[in-house]
Design an enzyme around this catalytic site. Structure first.
Site, PDB file in Angstrom:
ATOM      1  N   GLU A  87     -61.024   3.963  11.249  1.00  0.00           N
ATOM      2  CA  GLU A  87     -62.321   4.388  11.786  1.00  0.00           C
ATOM      3  C   GLU A  87     -62.222   5.880  12.083  1.00  0.00           C
ATOM      4  O   GLU A  87     -61.257   6.311  12.724  1.00  0.00           O
ATOM      5  CB  GLU A  87     -62.624   3.613  13.066  1.00  0.00           C
ATOM      6  N   GLU A 184     -73.816   7.484  19.245  1.00  0.00           N
ATOM      7  CA  GLU A 184     -73.141   6.384  19.938  1.00  0.00           C
ATOM      8  C   GLU A 184     -73.363   6.526  21.434  1.00  0.00           C
ATOM      9  O   GLU A 184     -73.361   7.641  21.967  1.00  0.00           O
ATOM     10  CB  GLU A 184     -71.640   6.393  19.628  1.00  0.00           C
TER      11      GLU A 184
END
Length: 197
Positions: A87, A184
């Site tokens: 990620e 986010e």
């Protein structure tokens, strides 16, 4: 509560929207490379944005819009690889929490005229594109960050970061999954409207 998690295409771009359902969040595709994300309640984790699937090292990604977080939030080029499962974040701006404070510092790089700190960390039994997994995270964090709270824009030369990571022994997987400009939020609130090109 809010918009259920989903992925797909809109306006010629791939989008990914993920929420753990704990916060109150609304994700909206606006056509083209644009999206709006609004979240509140100061709980839960959520991430959404637009870009491409698969990602590519050679891509130059531009973004513009508004980014107004209250609390812990990132605005970043965000993606995944498989083989190995990685990620990654190229963080352009963030709210109250500096993501580089909880990772292992590897070095720094200058890309698009700005300095980025390069970091890595491991995630154990955490959500991934392949369900709950243990995997490594790679980070480039712009230092100083672009100022949140209003209008924001920039360009990210993805190759510059990937090459710097590789030079530090941080090797992405051979198979790219999505690559998006993501907003986010973690136990926070805020709003963002971002257009990706």
């Amino acid at each position: 509560s809010g918009t259920p998690s989903s992925t797909g295409t809109d306006g010629g771009y791939y989008y990914s929207w993920w929420t753990d359902g704990a916060g109150d969040a609304t994700y909206q595709n606006n056509g083209g490379g644009s999206y709006t994300l609004t979240w509140s309640g100061n709980n839960g984790n959520l991430v959404g944005g637009k870009g491409w699937n698969p990602g590519a090292a050679s891509r130059s990604i531009s973004y513009s819009g508004t980014y107004q977080p209250n609390g812990n939030s990132y605005l970043s080029v965000y993606g995944w690889t498989r083989s190995s499962l990685i990620e990654y974040y190229i963080v352009e701006s963030y709210g109250s929490y500096d993501p580089s404070s909880a990772a292992s510092h590897k070095g720094s790089v200058t890309c698009n005229g700005a300095t980025y700190d390069i970091l890595s960390t491991w995630r154990y039994n955490a959500p991934s594109i392949d369900g709950t997994q243990t995997f490594e995270q790679f980070w480039s964090v712009r230092n100083p960050k672009k100022a949140p709270g209003g209008s924001i824009s920039g360009t990210v030369d993805v190759q510059c970061h990937f090459d710097a990571w590789k030079g530090l022994g941080m090797n992405l997987g051979s198979e790219h999954n999505y690559q998006i400009v993501a907003t986010e939020g973690y136990q926070s609130s805020g709003t963002a409207t971002i257009t990706v090109t």
